[in-house]
Design a protein around this motif. Sequence first.
Motif, mmCIF file in Angstrom:
data_model
loop_
_atom_site.group_PDB
_atom_site.id
_atom_site.type_symbol
_atom_site.label_atom_id
_atom_site.label_comp_id
_atom_site.label_asym_id
_atom_site.label_seq_id
_atom_site.Cartn_x
_atom_site.Cartn_y
_atom_site.Cartn_z
ATOM 1 N N HIS A 1 0.830 -1.213 0.000
ATOM 2 C CA HIS A 1 0.000 0.000 0.000
ATOM 3 C C HIS A 1 0.864 1.263 0.000
ATOM 4 O O HIS A 1 0.533 2.272 -0.622
ATOM 5 C CB HIS A 1 -0.877 -0.046 1.255
ATOM 6 C CG HIS A 1 -2.042 0.893 1.202
ATOM 7 N ND1 HIS A 1 -2.804 1.069 0.081
ATOM 8 C CD2 HIS A 1 -2.580 1.716 2.159
ATOM 9 C CE1 HIS A 1 -3.762 1.942 0.310
ATOM 10 N NE2 HIS A 1 -3.640 2.359 1.572
ATOM 11 N N GLY A 2 1.988 1.160 0.713
ATOM 12 C CA GLY A 2 2.838 2.353 0.847
ATOM 13 C C GLY A 2 3.909 2.499 -0.222
ATOM 14 O O GLY A 2 4.652 3.482 -0.224
ATOM 15 N N LEU A 3 4.027 1.528 -1.108
ATOM 16 C CA LEU A 3 5.106 1.591 -2.119
ATOM 17 C C LEU A 3 4.578 2.216 -3.411
ATOM 18 O O LEU A 3 3.677 1.666 -4.040
ATOM 19 C CB LEU A 3 5.606 0.183 -2.444
ATOM 20 C CG LEU A 3 6.666 -0.444 -1.555
ATOM 21 C CD1 LEU A 3 6.990 -1.840 -2.072
ATOM 22 C CD2 LEU A 3 7.923 0.392 -1.496
ATOM 23 N N ASN A 4 5.165 3.328 -3.780
ATOM 24 C CA ASN A 4 4.713 3.960 -5.032
ATOM 25 C C ASN A 4 4.930 3.036 -6.218
ATOM 26 O O ASN A 4 4.093 2.942 -7.108
ATOM 27 C CB ASN A 4 5.462 5.272 -5.268
ATOM 28 C CG ASN A 4 4.938 6.336 -4.321
ATOM 29 O OD1 ASN A 4 3.790 6.244 -3.871
ATOM 30 N ND2 ASN A 4 5.782 7.305 -4.002
ATOM 31 N N SER A 5 6.086 2.349 -6.206
ATOM 32 C CA SER A 5 6.388 1.486 -7.357
ATOM 33 C C SER A 5 5.367 0.349 -7.469
ATOM 34 O O SER A 5 5.045 -0.102 -8.557
ATOM 35 C CB SER A 5 7.804 0.916 -7.251
ATOM 36 O OG SER A 5 8.022 0.410 -5.961
ATOM 37 N N LYS B 1 2.210 0.650 -6.612
ATOM 38 C CA LYS B 1 1.007 1.268 -7.191
ATOM 39 C C LYS B 1 1.180 1.410 -8.693
ATOM 40 O O LYS B 1 0.265 1.128 -9.472
ATOM 41 C CB LYS B 1 0.768 2.637 -6.564
ATOM 42 C CG LYS B 1 0.089 2.545 -5.213
ATOM 43 C CD LYS B 1 -0.214 3.916 -4.658
ATOM 44 C CE LYS B 1 -0.380 3.811 -3.146
ATOM 45 N NZ LYS B 1 0.100 4.972 -2.445
ATOM 46 N N GLU B 2 2.390 1.878 -9.083
ATOM 47 C CA GLU B 2 2.634 2.049 -10.532
ATOM 48 C C GLU B 2 2.519 0.711 -11.267
ATOM 49 O O GLU B 2 2.016 0.637 -12.375
ATOM 50 C CB GLU B 2 4.031 2.622 -10.764
ATOM 51 C CG GLU B 2 4.088 4.129 -10.533
ATOM 52 C CD GLU B 2 5.514 4.598 -10.281
ATOM 53 O OE1 GLU B 2 6.453 3.894 -10.708
ATOM 54 O OE2 GLU B 2 5.681 5.658 -9.656
ATOM 55 N N ASP C 1 0.625 -1.530 -10.495
ATOM 56 C CA ASP C 1 -0.770 -1.944 -10.380
ATOM 57 C C ASP C 1 -0.928 -3.265 -9.613
ATOM 58 O O ASP C 1 -1.713 -4.133 -9.997
ATOM 59 C CB ASP C 1 -1.370 -2.094 -11.788
ATOM 60 C CG ASP C 1 -2.818 -1.622 -11.788
ATOM 61 O OD1 ASP C 1 -3.210 -1.012 -10.783
ATOM 62 O OD2 ASP C 1 -3.533 -1.898 -12.765
ATOM 63 N N LYS D 1 12.686 -3.360 -2.214
ATOM 64 C CA LYS D 1 12.182 -2.283 -1.345
ATOM 65 C C LYS D 1 11.299 -2.883 -0.253
ATOM 66 O O LYS D 1 11.372 -2.485 0.903
ATOM 67 C CB LYS D 1 11.353 -1.292 -2.171
ATOM 68 C CG LYS D 1 12.182 -0.273 -2.903
ATOM 69 C CD LYS D 1 11.249 0.737 -3.543
ATOM 70 C CE LYS D 1 12.033 1.665 -4.452
ATOM 71 N NZ LYS D 1 11.150 2.485 -5.281
#
Length: 1010
Positions: free
Chosen positions: A105-109, A111-112, A114, A159
């Motif tokens: 949830h906290g990792l931007n990568s 989210k990117e 998906d 990460k």
Amino acid sequence: MNAASGKAIVTGLPHSGKTSKLIERFLHSLKERPGERRVVIVPDASHRDYLRTVIMQRGALRALRESEVLTLAEFLRGIADEAGLLDGRRMTSLEELLAFRRIIHGLNSAKEADIPLTLSAARQVKHMVEALRNAGLFLKLLPGNEMPRLPARGAIALKAAVRHLWAMKASQRYDGLLAQELAVLALQEGRCRELLPGLILVDGYYDLHPLHETALAAIAPNARSFFMTAPDLPGSAQAMAFALALRRFGLEEILLEKPANSAVKLLGAVAEVKAAETFTGVAAVVAVQAEGIELRPLPTYIKEAQFIAERVLALHRKEGVPLDEFLVILRKTDARFVAALRHHFREAGLPLIDLTDSSESARAARFLSSCFTFAANPGHESLQRLVHTSCPALLRPSHALFTFLRRMGLFLDAEGMKTFARDNEAEVFAALLDRLVSIKGTDKGNTEWMRNLLAALGREFITALEPHLGDAVRNPIELAREQAALESIMEATASLVGEEMDGDELPALLAEICLYAGGSSRELGAGGVYLVDALAARQWQKHVCFVPQADRDHWPQGREDLSSDEDALRTSPELAGVRLRSPEEHFAFEESLFLSAVTRSTKLTVVTYAKREVEGNDIAPSPFLSLLAPAVGKLGGTTPPAHESSFVSRRALMRHCAGALRYGESAEITKEAAAGVLAMTGNSERASLFARGGLEAEPVGQPFAVPEALTPSSFSPSALTAYRKCPYLYFALNLVKPGDPPESLQEGITPLAVGSAAHEALQEAFAGFPDKADISGIFRKRLAAYAAKCAPLDFPLELERHWAVWEYPLRRAYESAFERLIAGRAIVLKMEEDLRADFADTEGRTCALHGWIDRADKMPDSSLAVTDYKTSDMSGFSSKASEGGQARFGVATAPHIYTMLAAAIAGNDVEKAEFSYHLLRENLKVTLEPAEDTIHQEDGVQAIVESLARSITGIRMGHFPRAPHSSCVDCDECEAYWLCRRDLFGEPLPNEVEERFPEPPFKLAKEKLE
Ligand code: SF4
């Protein structure tokens, strides 16, 4: 087993006694130095449990300390605990998954990329992180807490790994791996030596990931006494790599003596095949056997399961192999195969102890999960799943329900479903839908409120389910299981209380937690056939081992957990030094596992694989079979005897007997034994006929005398058709009488069952004529009764399919026949009756013709309409003649005989009779008439009568030449080939049917019955 240093690697082939040596050492220490601390370290829990049992048996011990046999992970965690390397408490596995979910949830990568916020996705990431850590990532990170440079790809896993480490340190909650990593680090740095037991024995390893390799490399020099086993598997690259890794420990090597058994010979042959340049890795696999090993291709996985059950039963009964000396080894737990195996073992009355990890969620867990999935995403799929899991507790399964679901398909929605439920007296389910739909209007993120709803739904479901939970014996066990599942779900969801959650997120997460936490515990038992996975099987040794599903889908097992992301990690140059297992290494590992599985038995290994799926698609054999099959060939492989299921065993026995008596060359049965068996089957006339040599005594081309007792006095259409297909075929099937035809290879509900159900339904429906019956309901009931006798797999769906296919044509056929009878003021005179008529052969001797008719109707004009139902389609007729066209109907005698039988029963009150087929599927009435334009009709009928009379005389005279009707039988496919020995006759065989039994051409007439 001795080593000057008290430390050694013990190497040996399978069955050379490596584990026994360690056990001896253990028991010696127990006896001579009871105060000494000792431990046996194994790779996993199933090895541990197995070894504990074996040690207790061998040492006649009444108890064994748990701490004396441990997995390496448990051993390392124990050291970390004792040394106080960790503060806080260990997370549960669900907490670990929730932790990874928060990290995603906290990792931007993430989210990117998906990555969805589900527990399944969290588990995938967790596995990737574990792969990195098992490869030693944290051993590098932990001391200085340094961050490695992030690779361009695979960054998410790295990460996540680093964040997970920080999170564990911050929350004082740790996972199982961190404890091991800290212990390994401490041992590497020379700390915690005093915590090591005096005697350390390591068994059961075939490979080591770097974390455990480092751990053992640190333990070995610090232990006072250290012995580790290493398998020698010639032909396995994995075993060679493992041996090389152990050499780096710098320990003395003890090589055990090579045992002289079939497993060793097999491994030697495998190594030869691999070394030969001709080995391409691809080969067609056929049935082959050699000493101690058999390879059996079988049609489908269901047949594999049936074969194993029958073989176990035969070996147990005939050769006295104890049931707990059988092992079935699976690579991947395939629920369909396990269900088939359970079914066939149950049928055979054999106990099966399933030690594979195939825990299925409790029904309450599946129901609750579907409730919250629907609440989170109320679509047609989630609603359909909710309907399925609600049956039978909250919704009565019915034909109407499943027809409704199928008809609505993509348009299924809560409103329509509610209306259907209310119209069908399913108020409880309608009320459930109301409750779940109303969640939308509430605070979906309120954890406490949702947990209360979950608990209430769970309790209500279990109460409603109770009356459906099996018999009086199973009911309390099942009920306890459901209640335990609900409790563990409530416990697991407790960790969510107080968490802030998106309104849409909570129901979806609850749905997943229900499935994770509501699993059932594994079934344990004793005294039965064991089913284990291949990893666990590496330590087992049993008399007889089965290795089923040796196909490409199961061996090697795919790398589903670590897919493209792991490849990205592996190839990333920035992660040099953190080496993950390459695809080649993975393949080698799978190969070593397979070789280990096929060498587990002390007497016999049977490897089976399915050639096709039940649906009909081909399945490729495992690449390891392409290695094993030539190796078995090198050991003098022969074709194993054809597997006969118990259903056809009498037929097989008769076949062998007849063959032995005729040619006396069967290796398995003597002439005397064959005569004895034939006599025992109740017919000494037949036995003496064959014992005298049977056809061997026949002068070439001359009829031989068939004993009067064996000559039939009545003839059916099928018997006369067999004679006209090939007289010798008639002899083999009707005089040898080998029993019923072999079972069809078709799985599930056979066309025969569908045909019988349709016939029975029509009979029952017309029994009440002129009252009209519910033909669809009767057919469904009849077919369900047949289906219940078939294998239960995929049964409801298959049943649904047959109902759907047959419901309309059967109703149409019934109603049109019904209307015709009413309109014609006819009455149903006979149904399912064996018609008989006297007949004379060409020598004037009388006999009877007989055949079953389906229905005979008496018409007001005193004529009789005889009908035979056919569930096959028009193609059988069309291939011979189009409507109105002329054709010879070959050897088929049924239409002529039925027409003659119908005419024969036209007696005093019946003036004439007509015979026709009713093709149910197409609703066609088909009649055959002698062609008028080429021959006078009466002459045509007379020609048929004469032809049949000649056939009967031929049978009575014992005239059974090999004379196949080329368009009706193929010698290569002929079931009587074994007795006829067609191969001894090189010349083309005459077609006597055409020469001796000519028939006039016939005309086909068809009429649509709308
Ligand atoms: S193998 Fe050929 S000749 Fe022999 S019984 Fe069969 S069909 Fe007839």
